[in-house]
Design a protein around this motif. Structure first.
Motif, PDB file in Angstrom:
ATOM      1  N   LEU A 189       0.775  -1.075  -0.017  1.00 36.98           N
ATOM      2  CA  LEU A 189       0.141   0.077   0.057  1.00 36.98           C
ATOM      3  C   LEU A 189       1.088   1.448   0.034  1.00 36.98           C
ATOM      4  O   LEU A 189       0.200   2.224   0.053  1.00 36.98           O
ATOM      5  N   GLY A 190       2.255   1.212  -0.206  1.00 37.03           N
ATOM      6  CA  GLY A 190       2.927   2.277  -0.186  1.00 37.03           C
ATOM      7  C   GLY A 190       3.016   3.203   0.971  1.00 37.03           C
ATOM      8  O   GLY A 190       3.386   2.642   2.209  1.00 37.03           O
ATOM      9  N   ASP A 191       2.442   4.265   0.885  1.00 38.69           N
ATOM     10  CA  ASP A 191       2.362   5.441   2.227  1.00 38.69           C
ATOM     11  C   ASP A 191       0.997   4.961   2.584  1.00 38.69           C
ATOM     12  O   ASP A 191       0.662   5.864   3.600  1.00 38.69           O
ATOM     13  N   GLY A 192       0.133   4.113   2.400  1.00 34.11           N
ATOM     14  CA  GLY A 192      -1.215   3.979   2.912  1.00 34.11           C
ATOM     15  C   GLY A 192      -2.299   4.255   2.030  1.00 34.11           C
ATOM     16  O   GLY A 192      -2.277   5.035   0.999  1.00 34.11           O
ATOM     17  N   VAL A 193      -3.378   3.826   2.206  1.00 36.63           N
ATOM     18  CA  VAL A 193      -4.624   4.018   1.398  1.00 36.63           C
ATOM     19  C   VAL A 193      -5.095   5.509   1.896  1.00 36.63           C
ATOM     20  O   VAL A 193      -4.925   5.985   3.076  1.00 36.63           O
ATOM     21  N   ASP A 194      -5.345   6.053   0.814  1.00 41.51           N
ATOM     22  CA  ASP A 194      -5.680   7.823   0.849  1.00 41.51           C
ATOM     23  C   ASP A 194      -6.912   8.231   1.678  1.00 41.51           C
ATOM     24  O   ASP A 194      -6.720   8.890   2.400  1.00 41.51           O
ATOM     25  N   VAL A 195      -7.811   7.216   1.458  1.00 39.59           N
ATOM     26  CA  VAL A 195      -9.433   7.582   1.849  1.00 39.59           C
ATOM     27  C   VAL A 195      -9.953   6.066   2.414  1.00 39.59           C
ATOM     28  O   VAL A 195      -9.984   5.287   1.584  1.00 39.59           O
ATOM     29  N   LEU A 196     -10.354   6.382   3.831  1.00 37.65           N
ATOM     30  CA  LEU A 196     -11.017   5.232   4.175  1.00 37.65           C
ATOM     31  C   LEU A 196     -12.229   5.363   5.073  1.00 37.65           C
ATOM     32  O   LEU A 196     -12.205   6.541   5.908  1.00 37.65           O
ATOM     33  N   MET A 197     -13.484   4.863   4.715  1.00 38.26           N
ATOM     34  CA  MET A 197     -14.481   5.112   5.459  1.00 38.26           C
ATOM     35  C   MET A 197     -15.472   3.883   5.782  1.00 38.26           C
ATOM     36  O   MET A 197     -15.480   3.146   4.830  1.00 38.26           O
ATOM     37  N   GLY A 198     -15.997   3.946   7.033  1.00 33.86           N
ATOM     38  CA  GLY A 198     -17.079   2.928   7.185  1.00 33.86           C
ATOM     39  C   GLY A 198     -17.206   2.992   8.725  1.00 33.86           C
ATOM     40  O   GLY A 198     -17.230   3.886   9.449  1.00 33.86           O
ATOM     41  N   GLY A 199     -17.386   1.500   9.401  1.00 30.31           N
ATOM     42  CA  GLY A 199     -17.724   1.607  10.533  1.00 30.31           C
ATOM     43  C   GLY A 199     -16.818   0.700  11.207  1.00 30.31           C
ATOM     44  O   GLY A 199     -15.799   0.382  10.490  1.00 30.31           O
ATOM     45  N   GLY A 200     -16.952   0.069  12.461  1.00 30.07           N
ATOM     46  CA  GLY A 200     -16.260  -0.919  13.201  1.00 30.07           C
ATOM     47  C   GLY A 200     -15.077  -0.303  13.896  1.00 30.07           C
ATOM     48  O   GLY A 200     -13.679  -0.684  13.822  1.00 30.07           O
ATOM     49  N   ARG A 201     -15.235   0.904  14.595  1.00 31.00           N
ATOM     50  CA  ARG A 201     -14.014   1.422  15.323  1.00 31.00           C
ATOM     51  C   ARG A 201     -13.377   0.664  16.206  1.00 31.00           C
ATOM     52  O   ARG A 201     -12.086   0.926  16.509  1.00 31.00           O
TER      53      ARG A 201
END
Length: 469
Positions: A189-201
């Protein structure tokens, strides 16, 4: 003079040929991949009738390119969500419960942590190899990438875009794959996924007996680790809307488990955390805004995940309402993309499902009869009846928990209620997925390639081609 004119026009002609060749190859700057979890053909039809009637159209119905997708997994006629989504993302046919791994990977059951929570990774290092995903390829090419879902962010479908693991239920390990520099990070994923949204904190935050009983037993606060990596962290709709472009973003809008069903999120008053949760359309548009800051383009996966959950529970009303919310997100994405790309010359939008369910539409109801109501005859508008003289609903399921030993007469007031569970043919504790083909609809750059009947693994190749990879 003629020679001079010819010399001046040749560069323009060459540019035109180059432009045509690029679009003939279907190269897209941006790809948005919509996945309605469990959204089989009958669910789409029922949602259409529920919203706009028999002769109306959902937004997804208007996309000009269509295909029929075979969904079986490597070891089952009827697939689980993990290998079906992973087939789209990797082009590899894998076993049920496996997330984006090689076909020989065995779905080893996860264990429980010290607090009794399921989700400890029991995958042996020798158990298969990672299968590269389209999200990872896009990231490697300098594009921004994102996943948006109404389920837990670590659930099977969103995780299949960026994680690799032998069992979908090892969600604490799946969450760790997102944190750049942290233990367990997926370096692809290199420097990381740029945008992440959802549930399950809870899968990202430490265990606390009173306030976070399903939290991480290892004590790690992955959200704090992501913030230290310059991620904006949001917990609700207001914080999402306030997030500025130019930074990576993670929004987890439920403290535990999935986001609310759309029917409950918009209830008065909303149930649970629904009042502070964004709609799928709002999340999609915000993700597009954040990702578009990258001039190289982006890949975005958007999942309407709770369609599947309502179908498993044989609650058609919530399933149809979430399908409509999913379609609203498709419309919002189309409208947003066309603001800067009116003909979608550089944007590909694909809409599909990972598998079917056992939802069926009974005949012979009158045109215009409410799809959730008891079935009324097209001949005289009187209720149709079974062999014992009892009314029945237009929508039923092949299996599930709600099979009466003896059928009773059904009234409209009962079957139209929010919590009504449709009757089923075979009694099971939960309704199962169906093994039928699903629909794929597409528009924009490279959409012409999506046609006919194809295996779900073939979609990965078409996404690569659309991107020019």
């Amino acid at each position: 003079m003629k020679h001079k004119l010819l010399k001046r026009t040749l560069p323009c002609a060459a540019l035109a040929l180059s432009f045509s060749a690029a679009h003939a190859a279907g190269e897209a700057k941006n790809v948005i991949f919509f996945l309605g979890d469990g959204m089989g053909p009958s669910t789409i039809t029922a949602a259409r009738i529920f919203k706009v009637g028999e002769d109306g159209n959902l937004t997804m119905d208007t996309l000009e390119r269509t295909a029929r997708i075979k969904t079986f997994s490597n070891d089952a006629q009827t697939t689980d969500s993990a290998p079906s989504m992973a087939a789209y993302m990797t082009g590899v046919k894998m076993n049920n419960e496996v997330i984006s791994m090689s076909a020989n990977t065995v779905a080893t059951n996860p264990g429980r942590d010290a607090n009794g929570n399921l989700g400890v990774n029991n995958c042996a290092a020798s158990n298969g190899t990672a299968a590269v995903t389209i999200l990872e390829l896009a990231k490697a090419k300098g594009k921004s990438v994102g996943t948006v879902t109404t389920t837990e962010l670590t659930h099977a479908t969103p995780a299949s875009a960026w994680a690799h693991i032998c069992n979908r239920n090892a969600q604490y390990a799946i969450a760790a794959q997102l944190v750049p520099g942290g233990a367990g990070f997926n370096t692809a994923l290199g420097d990381g996924v740029d945008v992440l949204m959802g549930g399950g904190r809870n899968h990202f935050t430490p265990f606390a007996a009173g306030t976070n009983p399903a939290g991480r037993a290892d004590g790690r606060n992955l959200l704090a680790e992501l913030a230290a990596r310059d991620y904006t962290v949001a917990a609700n709709k207001a914080e999402m809307h306030a997030a500025a472009a130019g930074k990576k973003f993670i929004g987890l809008y439920s403290s535990r488990s999935h986001l609310e069903y759309e029917l409950d999120r918009t209830a008065t008053p909303p149930l649970g955390e629904g009042a502070s949760q964004p709609s799928l359309a709002e999340m999609t548009v915000k993700a597009m805004d954040l990702l578009a800051a990258n001039s190289n383009g982006y890949f975005l996966m958007v999942e309407g995940g709770r369609i599947d959950h309502a179908l498993h529970g044989t609650n058609a009303k919530r399933a149809l309402t979430d399908t409509i919310a999913f379609d609203d997100a498709v419309k919002a994405a189309l409208d947003k993309a066309k603001q800067t790309d009116p003909t979608l010359a550089s944007t590909l939008i694909v809409v599909t499902a990972d598998h079917d369910h056992t939802l069926a539409i009974n005949g012979y109801g009158k045109r215009g009869n409410p799809i959730l109501d008891i079935n009324r005859s097209y001949r005289d508008n009187q209720p149709n009846r079974d062999a014992d003289g009892n009314t029945y609903t237009t929508l039923v399921f092949g299996n599930g928990p709600n099979r009466p030993n003896v059928r009773a007469n059904l009234e409209s007031a009962t079957v139209l209620a929010d919590n009504y569970l449709q009757e089923t043919g075979v009694r099971l504790s939960s309704e199962t997925h169906g093994g039928g083909d699903v629909k794929l609809l597409a528009t924009g750059a490279g959409a012409k390639a999506f046609k006919g009947t194809m295996d779900n693994t073939k979609v990965f190749g078409l996404l690569k081609t659309a991107f020019g990879f």
